[in-house]
Scaffold this active site. Sequence first.
Site, PDB file in Angstrom:
ATOM      1  N   SER A 231       0.870  -1.179   0.000  1.00 63.11           N
ATOM      2  CA  SER A 231       0.000   0.000   0.000  1.00 63.11           C
ATOM      3  C   SER A 231       0.899   1.218   0.000  1.00 63.11           C
ATOM      4  O   SER A 231       2.057   1.144   0.437  1.00 63.11           O
ATOM      5  CB  SER A 231      -0.894   0.003   1.248  1.00 63.11           C
TER       6      SER A 231
ATOM      7  N   TYR B  69      -2.195   0.852  10.578  1.00 65.18           N
ATOM      8  CA  TYR B  69      -2.201   0.103   9.325  1.00 65.18           C
ATOM      9  C   TYR B  69      -0.851   0.227   8.633  1.00 65.18           C
ATOM     10  O   TYR B  69      -0.319  -0.756   8.093  1.00 65.18           O
ATOM     11  CB  TYR B  69      -3.321   0.652   8.445  1.00 65.18           C
TER      12      TYR B  69
END
Length: 232
Positions: A134, A148
């Site tokens: 990501s 995250y």
Amino acid sequence: MMAERVALISGANRGIGAAVAIFLHEQGWRLSLGMRTPALPSWADPQRVHVQAYDAFEETAEQSWVDAAIDRFGRIDAIVANAGIMIPKSVIEADEADIDAMLSVNVKAPRRLARAAWPALGKSGRGRVIILGSLSGKRVKSAGAGSYSISKFGAVALAHGIRHAGFDLGIRATAVCPGFVATDMALGISDRAAETMTDPRDLARIIAMLLDLPNEASVAEFNINCQLEESY
């Protein structure tokens, strides 16, 4: 031949995983799809698609999946470690269970999958590993994305570690790092319209290209964004 190659895709029931599976199926790959609730998709040729019960929290799930895929197809040429979770909390708000859950699914499970498939990937001579990272594994965009990001920084490092470990075996690994992708996960945490996010089908095309590159064209990271940022 492309038609002989076999790819394992985790989290293949929806979102990015489903888009990748459909695109590779159209390209002639044979597929083993890891799903929490396994069901053959309507688009799938049952002669070329195997489905396997797969839960990234279970520490024995990856070896069982790899064994089943080899029993079915006799080989593994690529894995696409797509299954992932996000708990939108800052590094202060998150408790130990939150951090452990994201590390378990986003980092430890892909490592186990690569490890279980390692002999088959090496035998292939051009084994491929895609780790769905990501842009949150490249920068911390907000406080709520902080926890995250810890896991996705780990996922990016995992891809680099796999690349180093497997290079002499012909194994190539890439961390694919998108920003907002029009999936249930992203739409649930952003007020951006789906049409302004990256289409999962475009990620699928990128991943297929990375899987098909020769050993002499190793791509360590591929970053994709739907919006303008200072660095990405």
